[in-house]
Design a protein around this motif. Structure first.
Motif, short mmCIF file in Angstrom:
data_model
loop_
_atom_site.label_atom_id
_atom_site.label_comp_id
_atom_site.label_asym_id
_atom_site.label_seq_id
_atom_site.Cartn_x
_atom_site.Cartn_y
_atom_site.Cartn_z
N LYS A 42 -2.80 -1.53 -7.62
CA LYS A 42 -3.48 -2.51 -8.45
C LYS A 42 -2.50 -3.99 -8.17
O LYS A 42 -3.13 -4.92 -8.36
CB LYS A 42 -3.14 -2.34 -9.88
N ALA A 43 -1.25 -3.58 -7.84
CA ALA A 43 -0.62 -4.78 -7.39
C ALA A 43 -0.62 -5.44 -5.85
O ALA A 43 -0.01 -6.32 -5.63
CB ALA A 43 0.97 -4.62 -7.49
N GLY A 44 -1.50 -4.79 -5.21
CA GLY A 44 -1.78 -5.24 -3.89
C GLY A 44 -1.31 -4.42 -2.78
O GLY A 44 -1.44 -4.63 -1.53
N TYR A 45 -0.32 -3.38 -3.14
CA TYR A 45 0.06 -2.43 -1.82
C TYR A 45 -1.00 -1.50 -1.29
O TYR A 45 -1.98 -1.28 -2.04
CB TYR A 45 1.04 -1.16 -2.62
N ARG A 46 -1.08 -1.36 -0.10
CA ARG A 46 -2.06 -0.72 0.47
C ARG A 46 -1.37 0.20 1.58
O ARG A 46 -2.08 0.86 2.52
CB ARG A 46 -2.96 -1.72 1.51
N HIS A 47 -0.15 0.73 1.27
CA HIS A 47 0.71 1.50 1.99
C HIS A 47 1.31 2.68 1.22
O HIS A 47 2.16 2.19 0.39
CB HIS A 47 1.68 1.10 2.96
N ILE A 48 0.97 3.78 1.24
CA ILE A 48 1.57 4.84 0.27
C ILE A 48 2.29 6.01 1.22
O ILE A 48 1.59 6.59 1.99
CB ILE A 48 0.43 5.41 -0.73
#
Length: 275
Positions: A42-48
């Motif tokens: 939701k905060a904009g992260y796209r790497h998990i």
């Protein structure tokens, strides 16, 4: 210096784009892991970044599915655990991970640790896993220079990434330079040194100077050194705060000063003892 943002990428030697900033979920319990991944996306992260041994792959998969964000927009990493190393066992391990993650591929699959006598066969398996399109890229974790040299001498496929503990208090410039020379992305895990140095007076002084949190100073340092960085948090506010590092830059003099902070502080396992 390039202008960084939360969407900044770095191209790996395997032609896969890796987001420079991500969320680590080591030691995140299942329920809090799910919430952390939801908050991060939701905060904009796209790497998990997860791993089989973390015991939370299923929750990561649930969160990605429930986020509503297309799978193709998320860079997902998991790792081959030590007990699963070896050729045949690694091929089985990726299938378990993919089942837990509820996806038919990961973006990066890493050997979690340089297990003696098994890491060569594990790397062969990872190449097979990549050719079978179960992962886009393959790499390693906790590899020191001699582990990388061994691998490079054994294979034509260089690891796309080496994920190691890295922060100003464990500043292995020799390893960073070696990885850079081979086109291997160095990814910093535990960039906050597990909080052990978060309130160090030197960090606090810079945080005050730049009007940023202590954690933001440490994260920004890793980014400016050219690394991929994956701070871990299960707190939604801190997840947002950790990503708020793109509106300032640590100046050259302070970066030089931070270079002197190294004290060989390892807060995780020590791969230097593995031949």
């Amino acid at each position: 210096m390039e202008k960084l943002n939360i969407n900044s990428m770095i191209k790996s030697n395997q032609d896969v784009l890796v987001p420079r900033f991500g969320l680590g979920v080591w030691k995140s319990k299942p329920k809090e892991c799910y919430s952390a991944v939801i908050s991060a996306l939701k905060a904009g992260y796209r790497h998990i970044d997860t791993a089989a041994i973390y015991g939370n792959e299923s929750e990561v998969g649930d969160a990605i599915r429930d986020s509503g964000i297309p799978r193709s927009e998320i860079f997902l990493v998991t790792k081959l655990w030590n007990a699963d190393q070896g050729y045949d066992s690694a091929l089985k391990a990726i299938d378990r991970s993919l089942s837990n993650l509820k996806t038919d591929y990961v973006d990066m699959y890493l050997i979690h640790f340089p297990v003696a006598d098994k890491r060569k066969d594990s790397w062969r398996a990872l190449q097979k896993i990549q050719s079978d399109k179960k992962t886009k890229a393959i790499g390693v974790s906790n590899y020191m220079i001699w582990h990388l040299e061994e691998l490079i001498n054994e294979t034509e496929v260089l690891p796309a990434m080496n994920q190691v503990e890295y922060h100003p208090f464990l500043n292995n410039n020799e390893l960073l330079s070696f990885c850079n020379s081979k086109g291997i992305i160095l990814e910093a895990y535990s960039p906050l040194a597990h909080g052990q140095k978060l309130n160090d007076p030197k960090v606090s002084e810079l945080a005050k100077k730049y009007n940023k949190s202590n954690a933001q100073i440490l994260i920004r340092w890793s980014l400016q050194k050219g690394m991929v960085v994956i701070p871990k948090s299960a707190n939604p506010e801190r997840i947002v705060q950790n990503a708020d590092v793109y509106d300032f830059e640590i100046n050259a003099a302070d970066m030089v000063s931070m270079e002197s902070w190294d004290e060989g502080l390892r807060t995780c396992w020590d791969p230097t003892t593995v031949e």
